[in-house]
Every structure is written in structure tokens, then in C-alpha cells.
Design a protein around this motif. Structure first.
Motif, PDB file in Angstrom:
ATOM      1  N   ALA A  24      61.250  32.329  95.954  1.00 30.21           N
ATOM      2  CA  ALA A  24      61.558  33.740  95.722  1.00 30.21           C
ATOM      3  C   ALA A  24      61.437  34.072  94.233  1.00 30.21           C
ATOM      4  O   ALA A  24      60.933  35.141  93.869  1.00 30.21           O
ATOM      5  CB  ALA A  24      62.958  34.067  96.235  1.00 30.21           C
ATOM      6  N   THR A  25      61.881  33.156  93.383  1.00 30.39           N
ATOM      7  CA  THR A  25      61.757  33.359  91.938  1.00 30.39           C
ATOM      8  C   THR A  25      60.286  33.455  91.550  1.00 30.39           C
ATOM      9  O   THR A  25      59.896  34.343  90.787  1.00 30.39           O
ATOM     10  CB  THR A  25      62.443  32.209  91.173  1.00 30.39           C
ATOM     11  OG1 THR A  25      63.825  32.180  91.539  1.00 30.39           O
ATOM     12  CG2 THR A  25      62.341  32.405  89.673  1.00 30.39           C
ATOM     13  N   LYS A  26      59.465  32.577  92.103  1.00 26.73           N
ATOM     14  CA  LYS A  26      58.025  32.622  91.820  1.00 26.73           C
ATOM     15  C   LYS A  26      57.406  33.941  92.291  1.00 26.73           C
ATOM     16  O   LYS A  26      56.539  34.507  91.623  1.00 26.73           O
ATOM     17  CB  LYS A  26      57.306  31.452  92.477  1.00 26.73           C
ATOM     18  CG  LYS A  26      57.521  30.151  91.765  1.00 26.73           C
ATOM     19  CD  LYS A  26      56.713  29.034  92.406  1.00 26.73           C
ATOM     20  CE  LYS A  26      56.923  27.744  91.645  1.00 26.73           C
ATOM     21  NZ  LYS A  26      56.077  26.659  92.158  1.00 26.73           N
ATOM     22  N   ASP A  27      57.841  34.432  93.437  1.00 27.84           N
ATOM     23  CA  ASP A  27      57.338  35.713  93.949  1.00 27.84           C
ATOM     24  C   ASP A  27      57.645  36.848  92.977  1.00 27.84           C
ATOM     25  O   ASP A  27      56.797  37.682  92.684  1.00 27.84           O
ATOM     26  CB  ASP A  27      57.954  36.044  95.311  1.00 27.84           C
ATOM     27  CG  ASP A  27      57.442  35.175  96.431  1.00 27.84           C
ATOM     28  OD1 ASP A  27      56.390  34.520  96.260  1.00 27.84           O
ATOM     29  OD2 ASP A  27      58.109  35.142  97.488  1.00 27.84           O
ATOM     30  N   TYR A  31      55.015  38.999  90.789  1.00 28.11           N
ATOM     31  CA  TYR A  31      54.900  40.439  91.022  1.00 28.11           C
ATOM     32  C   TYR A  31      55.154  41.237  89.749  1.00 28.11           C
ATOM     33  O   TYR A  31      54.441  42.200  89.459  1.00 28.11           O
ATOM     34  CB  TYR A  31      55.855  40.887  92.132  1.00 28.11           C
ATOM     35  CG  TYR A  31      55.687  42.341  92.487  1.00 28.11           C
ATOM     36  CD1 TYR A  31      54.630  42.753  93.294  1.00 28.11           C
ATOM     37  CD2 TYR A  31      56.562  43.305  91.999  1.00 28.11           C
ATOM     38  CE1 TYR A  31      54.453  44.089  93.606  1.00 28.11           C
ATOM     39  CE2 TYR A  31      56.387  44.639  92.310  1.00 28.11           C
ATOM     40  CZ  TYR A  31      55.338  45.030  93.115  1.00 28.11           C
ATOM     41  OH  TYR A  31      55.148  46.365  93.415  1.00 28.11           O
ATOM     42  N   THR A  32      56.170  40.857  88.985  1.00 30.29           N
ATOM     43  CA  THR A  32      56.540  41.635  87.795  1.00 30.29           C
ATOM     44  C   THR A  32      55.754  41.226  86.549  1.00 30.29           C
ATOM     45  O   THR A  32      55.716  41.967  85.581  1.00 30.29           O
ATOM     46  CB  THR A  32      58.036  41.482  87.478  1.00 30.29           C
ATOM     47  OG1 THR A  32      58.331  40.116  87.210  1.00 30.29           O
ATOM     48  CG2 THR A  32      58.901  42.019  88.606  1.00 30.29           C
ATOM     49  N   LYS A  33      55.194  40.024  86.568  1.00 32.44           N
ATOM     50  CA  LYS A  33      54.495  39.462  85.412  1.00 32.44           C
ATOM     51  C   LYS A  33      55.443  39.257  84.221  1.00 32.44           C
ATOM     52  O   LYS A  33      55.027  39.243  83.075  1.00 32.44           O
ATOM     53  CB  LYS A  33      53.293  40.320  85.017  1.00 32.44           C
ATOM     54  CG  LYS A  33      52.363  40.542  86.195  1.00 32.44           C
ATOM     55  CD  LYS A  33      50.994  40.849  85.815  1.00 32.44           C
ATOM     56  CE  LYS A  33      50.033  41.103  86.939  1.00 32.44           C
ATOM     57  NZ  LYS A  33      50.397  40.930  88.283  1.00 32.44           N
ATOM     58  N   ASP A  78      55.054  39.745 103.251  1.00 30.77           N
ATOM     59  CA  ASP A  78      54.977  40.179 101.872  1.00 30.77           C
ATOM     60  C   ASP A  78      56.384  40.558 101.410  1.00 30.77           C
ATOM     61  O   ASP A  78      57.337  40.544 102.188  1.00 30.77           O
ATOM     62  CB  ASP A  78      54.041  41.390 101.790  1.00 30.77           C
ATOM     63  CG  ASP A  78      53.561  41.688 100.388  1.00 30.77           C
ATOM     64  OD1 ASP A  78      53.778  40.844  99.490  1.00 30.77           O
ATOM     65  OD2 ASP A  78      52.968  42.756 100.189  1.00 30.77           O
ATOM     66  N   ILE A  79      56.491  40.929 100.144  1.00 20.94           N
ATOM     67  CA  ILE A  79      57.769  41.426  99.628  1.00 20.94           C
ATOM     68  C   ILE A  79      58.034  42.765 100.312  1.00 20.94           C
ATOM     69  O   ILE A  79      57.163  43.640 100.321  1.00 20.94           O
ATOM     70  CB  ILE A  79      57.700  41.603  98.098  1.00 20.94           C
ATOM     71  CG1 ILE A  79      57.459  40.253  97.404  1.00 20.94           C
ATOM     72  CG2 ILE A  79      58.979  42.249  97.571  1.00 20.94           C
ATOM     73  CD1 ILE A  79      57.227  40.352  95.910  1.00 20.94           C
ATOM     74  N   ASP A  82      61.167  48.074  99.955  1.00 17.12           N
ATOM     75  CA  ASP A  82      62.340  48.497  99.177  1.00 17.12           C
ATOM     76  C   ASP A  82      62.564  47.596  97.964  1.00 17.12           C
ATOM     77  O   ASP A  82      62.952  48.068  96.889  1.00 17.12           O
ATOM     78  CB  ASP A  82      63.597  48.568 100.048  1.00 17.12           C
ATOM     79  CG  ASP A  82      63.967  47.249 100.689  1.00 17.12           C
ATOM     80  OD1 ASP A  82      63.059  46.466 101.030  1.00 17.12           O
ATOM     81  OD2 ASP A  82      65.179  46.991 100.860  1.00 17.12           O
ATOM     82  N   ILE A  83      62.273  46.318  98.093  1.00 18.91           N
ATOM     83  CA  ILE A  83      62.410  45.405  96.959  1.00 18.91           C
ATOM     84  C   ILE A  83      61.268  45.638  95.969  1.00 18.91           C
ATOM     85  O   ILE A  83      61.493  45.658  94.754  1.00 18.91           O
ATOM     86  CB  ILE A  83      62.473  43.936  97.429  1.00 18.91           C
ATOM     87  CG1 ILE A  83      63.737  43.719  98.270  1.00 18.91           C
ATOM     88  CG2 ILE A  83      62.454  42.982  96.240  1.00 18.91           C
ATOM     89  CD1 ILE A  83      63.861  42.337  98.881  1.00 18.91           C
ATOM     90  N   LYS A  84      60.059  45.850  96.474  1.00 17.56           N
ATOM     91  CA  LYS A  84      58.934  46.154  95.584  1.00 17.56           C
ATOM     92  C   LYS A  84      59.225  47.399  94.750  1.00 17.56           C
ATOM     93  O   LYS A  84      58.932  47.434  93.559  1.00 17.56           O
ATOM     94  CB  LYS A  84      57.657  46.396  96.389  1.00 17.56           C
ATOM     95  CG  LYS A  84      56.903  45.177  96.751  1.00 17.56           C
ATOM     96  CD  LYS A  84      55.592  45.599  97.396  1.00 17.56           C
ATOM     97  CE  LYS A  84      54.780  44.407  97.806  1.00 17.56           C
ATOM     98  NZ  LYS A  84      53.529  44.812  98.470  1.00 17.56           N
ATOM     99  N   LYS A  85      59.786  48.398  95.395  1.00 17.97           N
ATOM    100  CA  LYS A  85      60.098  49.645  94.702  1.00 17.97           C
ATOM    101  C   LYS A  85      61.061  49.390  93.538  1.00 17.97           C
ATOM    102  O   LYS A  85      60.874  49.913  92.441  1.00 17.97           O
ATOM    103  CB  LYS A  85      60.699  50.649  95.686  1.00 17.97           C
ATOM    104  CG  LYS A  85      60.962  52.005  95.115  1.00 17.97           C
ATOM    105  CD  LYS A  85      61.498  52.946  96.177  1.00 17.97           C
ATOM    106  CE  LYS A  85      61.808  54.303  95.579  1.00 17.97           C
ATOM    107  NZ  LYS A  85      62.363  55.219  96.566  1.00 17.97           N
TER     108      LYS A  85
END
Length: 95
Positions: A24-27, A31-33, A78-79, A82-85
């Protein structure tokens, strides 16, 4: 974060929790870079949420959906949106 997972998923296998937390940390980092330390400090609640989702998906890798006796289950690949947002405001933009 591991303490939060232990509290939310009592009796869970510790290596599985650590694996899910690491993935999850890697995801979130991907995603955020952002770097891992930034994410661990500022985005830990989303990492825990994703770790819970990953834990619940263990042993269902590769499945999109399944149905038994009229009951169907769909699996996230995928993520969640709501979390992506929530993570979008933390994304690094490169010029």
C-alpha cells in the motif's frame, strides 16, 4: 501504521499485515510521486485504508468477479476513486 492495522484487523497474521502495508505504501508513493517518508507522515491514513483493501483481497489475485448461488462479488483492481481524490492534492507535478 501497523498498530492501526492490528487494531482494525485483530488476530491477523503479522507477516500478511506487513506485506499489505508495504504494498500500500508503494502504491501511494507511486501515485503521488512523493518520497516514502513524506507519504508515511502525511498520508498514513490512506496507506492504512489501502492496506486494509489489500488484506481483504489476499488470495483473490487475478479475479475480477465471482458468483456463488446468486451472490456475486466484484474485486477492485486499482486505488479506489475516493482515495485517489484525496491523494491528488499531494501529487508532485513535473515540468
Amino acid at each position: 501504521m501497523i498498530e492501526d492495522l492490528r487494531m482494525i484487523i485483530p488476530g491477523a497474521n503479522e507477516p500478511e499485515l506487513l506485506f499489505c502495508l508495504k504494498r500500500a505504501t508503494k502504491d501511494v508513493v507511486s501515485y503521488t510521486k512523493q518520497d516514502e517518508s513524506y507519504c508515511s507522515v502525511n498520508l498514513s491514513e490512506y496507506i492504512v485504508d489501502l492496506a486494509i483493501i489489500r488484506y481483504n483481497r489476499l488470495n483473490t489475485e487475478g479475479l475480477q468477479s465471482e458468483s456463488y448461488s446468486g451472490v456475486s462479488n466484484a474485486f477492485l483492481n486499482d486505488i479506489p476513486e475516493d482515495i485517489k481524490k484525496a491523494l491528488r492534492s499531494h501529487r508532485k507535478c513535473y515540468k
